[in-house]
Design a protein around this motif. Structure first.
Motif, mmCIF file in Angstrom:
data_model
loop_
_atom_site.group_PDB
_atom_site.id
_atom_site.type_symbol
_atom_site.label_atom_id
_atom_site.label_comp_id
_atom_site.label_asym_id
_atom_site.label_seq_id
_atom_site.Cartn_x
_atom_site.Cartn_y
_atom_site.Cartn_z
ATOM 1 N N VAL A 108 0.842 -1.194 0.000
ATOM 2 C CA VAL A 108 0.000 0.000 0.000
ATOM 3 C C VAL A 108 0.890 1.261 0.000
ATOM 4 N N GLN A 109 1.947 1.252 0.817
ATOM 5 C CA GLN A 109 2.866 2.394 0.871
ATOM 6 C C GLN A 109 3.564 2.607 -0.478
ATOM 7 N N VAL A 110 3.985 1.474 -1.079
ATOM 8 C CA VAL A 110 4.672 1.572 -2.374
ATOM 9 C C VAL A 110 3.725 2.106 -3.443
ATOM 10 N N GLU A 111 2.485 1.632 -3.458
ATOM 11 C CA GLU A 111 1.504 2.117 -4.443
ATOM 12 C C GLU A 111 1.214 3.605 -4.252
ATOM 13 N N ASP A 112 1.067 4.036 -2.995
ATOM 14 C CA ASP A 112 0.836 5.454 -2.715
ATOM 15 C C ASP A 112 2.031 6.297 -3.167
ATOM 16 N N ALA A 113 3.224 5.820 -2.848
ATOM 17 C CA ALA A 113 4.447 6.530 -3.246
ATOM 18 C C ALA A 113 4.566 6.568 -4.766
ATOM 19 N N SER A 114 4.220 5.471 -5.417
ATOM 20 C CA SER A 114 4.284 5.405 -6.871
ATOM 21 C C SER A 114 3.325 6.408 -7.511
ATOM 22 N N ARG A 115 2.098 6.488 -6.992
ATOM 23 C CA ARG A 115 1.122 7.467 -7.511
ATOM 24 C C ARG A 115 1.640 8.897 -7.320
ATOM 25 N N LEU A 116 2.163 9.157 -6.117
ATOM 26 C CA LEU A 116 2.689 10.488 -5.824
ATOM 27 C C LEU A 116 3.806 10.852 -6.799
ATOM 28 N N LEU A 117 4.736 9.920 -6.993
ATOM 29 C CA LEU A 117 5.871 10.183 -7.885
ATOM 30 C C LEU A 117 5.440 10.283 -9.348
ATOM 31 N N THR A 118 4.489 9.442 -9.757
ATOM 32 C CA THR A 118 4.000 9.482 -11.140
ATOM 33 C C THR A 118 3.325 10.821 -11.425
ATOM 34 N N ASP A 119 2.453 11.244 -10.513
ATOM 35 C CA ASP A 119 1.774 12.533 -10.692
ATOM 36 C C ASP A 119 2.784 13.677 -10.731
ATOM 37 N N TYR A 120 3.750 13.624 -9.820
ATOM 38 C CA TYR A 120 4.743 14.690 -9.756
ATOM 39 C C TYR A 120 5.604 14.711 -11.020
ATOM 40 N N ASN A 121 5.997 13.535 -11.502
ATOM 41 C CA ASN A 121 6.796 13.465 -12.737
ATOM 42 C C ASN A 121 6.020 13.992 -13.939
ATOM 43 N N GLU A 122 4.720 13.685 -14.011
ATOM 44 C CA GLU A 122 3.896 14.200 -15.109
ATOM 45 C C GLU A 122 3.832 15.731 -15.048
ATOM 46 N N ARG A 123 3.669 16.252 -13.837
ATOM 47 C CA ARG A 123 3.645 17.709 -13.679
ATOM 48 C C ARG A 123 4.990 18.317 -14.068
ATOM 49 N N LEU A 124 6.082 17.642 -13.711
ATOM 50 C CA LEU A 124 7.413 18.137 -14.084
ATOM 51 C C LEU A 124 7.599 18.121 -15.598
ATOM 52 N N GLN A 125 7.093 17.075 -16.261
ATOM 53 C CA GLN A 125 7.192 17.016 -17.724
ATOM 54 C C GLN A 125 6.388 18.137 -18.370
ATOM 55 N N GLU A 126 5.195 18.392 -17.838
ATOM 56 C CA GLU A 126 4.392 19.506 -18.360
ATOM 57 C C GLU A 126 5.104 20.836 -18.127
ATOM 58 N N GLU A 127 5.724 20.963 -16.948
ATOM 59 C CA GLU A 127 6.468 22.185 -16.650
ATOM 60 C C GLU A 127 7.631 22.348 -17.623
ATOM 61 N N LEU A 128 8.316 21.260 -17.920
ATOM 62 C CA LEU A 128 9.444 21.326 -18.854
ATOM 63 C C LEU A 128 8.970 21.795 -20.231
ATOM 64 N N LYS A 129 7.841 21.243 -20.701
ATOM 65 C CA LYS A 129 7.276 21.685 -21.980
ATOM 66 C C LYS A 129 6.929 23.167 -21.929
ATOM 67 N N GLU A 130 6.319 23.582 -20.822
ATOM 68 C CA GLU A 130 5.924 24.985 -20.684
ATOM 69 C C GLU A 130 7.155 25.892 -20.627
ATOM 70 N N ARG A 131 8.207 25.450 -19.934
ATOM 71 C CA ARG A 131 9.434 26.244 -19.865
ATOM 72 C C ARG A 131 10.066 26.377 -21.260
ATOM 73 N N LYS A 132 10.016 25.313 -22.045
ATOM 74 C CA LYS A 132 10.547 25.395 -23.414
ATOM 75 C C LYS A 132 9.715 26.367 -24.244
#
Length: 190
Positions: A108-132
């Motif tokens: 359960v902890q790993v799944e929660d951490a995975s969701r948190l990291l996946t969401d954060y990585n997606e936001r970072l990718q969107e931010e990278l596109k926006e910064r470009k």
């Protein structure tokens, strides 16, 4: 002589404006046409290379302000990631699990951490596109501003040349007037 005198720089457009008011044309129409001519000559939105218009300053400011709230600035999520227990990321910690209950709790902890990291990585990718995208906007904006500066400097030089010609003509005219003989005015017939 390298100083720029704003009054001199504006003299020619103001003279045009005054001439248009004195002419037989409608003063407001002429003034509007003159202002359009002046703004058209220095517009970054017309005839830009590549066909795309550079962003307006307001657009650029808005885009930069949006980046202030980007994922990389999200201290709350970064703190959550930093506080994740080592069990969710270190394989060596699996050896400490001895029961199914412990395994399910870790899952359960790993799944929660995975969701948190996946969401954060997606936001970072969107931010990278926006910064470009914003970086491209800045490049286009700066290119347009350099072009406008070059146009303004060129026009300023033209105005300086016209001013020097006018000063030369003024000096010639004063010299010519001074060289004219004094002719007495004859009394008028009345």
């Amino acid at each position: 002589s390298g100083e720029i005198d704003i009054d001199e720089m504006l003299e020619s457009p103001l003279r045009k404006l005054n001439q248009s008011k004195d002419s037989s044309f409608d003063g407001e129409k002429s003034m509007g046409a003159l202002l359009l001519e002046e703004s058209t000559l220095l517009s970054p939105r017309l005839g830009s290379p590549g066909g795309g218009d550079p962003p307006e300053p307001e657009e650029l400011i808005t885009a930069l302000q949006k980046l202030e709230n980007a994922a990389s600035s999200d201290a709350e999520v970064r703190e959550k990631i930093a506080k994740l227990p080592p069990e969710v990321s270190e394989i060596t910690k699996l050896e400490n699990i001895t029961t199914a209950v412990q395994g399910n709790a870790l899952l359960v902890q790993v799944e929660d951490a995975s969701r948190l990291l996946t969401d954060y990585n997606e936001r970072l990718q969107e931010e990278l596109k926006e910064r470009k995208r914003v970086g491209n906007m800045i490049t286009e904006f700066l290119t347009a501003q350099r072009e406008l500066l070059a146009q303004a400097e060129e026009r300023l030089e033209q105005y300086y040349e016209k001013l020097e010609k006018m000063r030369g003509m003024e000096a010639d005219l004063k010299s010519h007037i001074a060289a004219l003989p004094d002719i007495p005015v004859l009394p008028g017939k009345g």
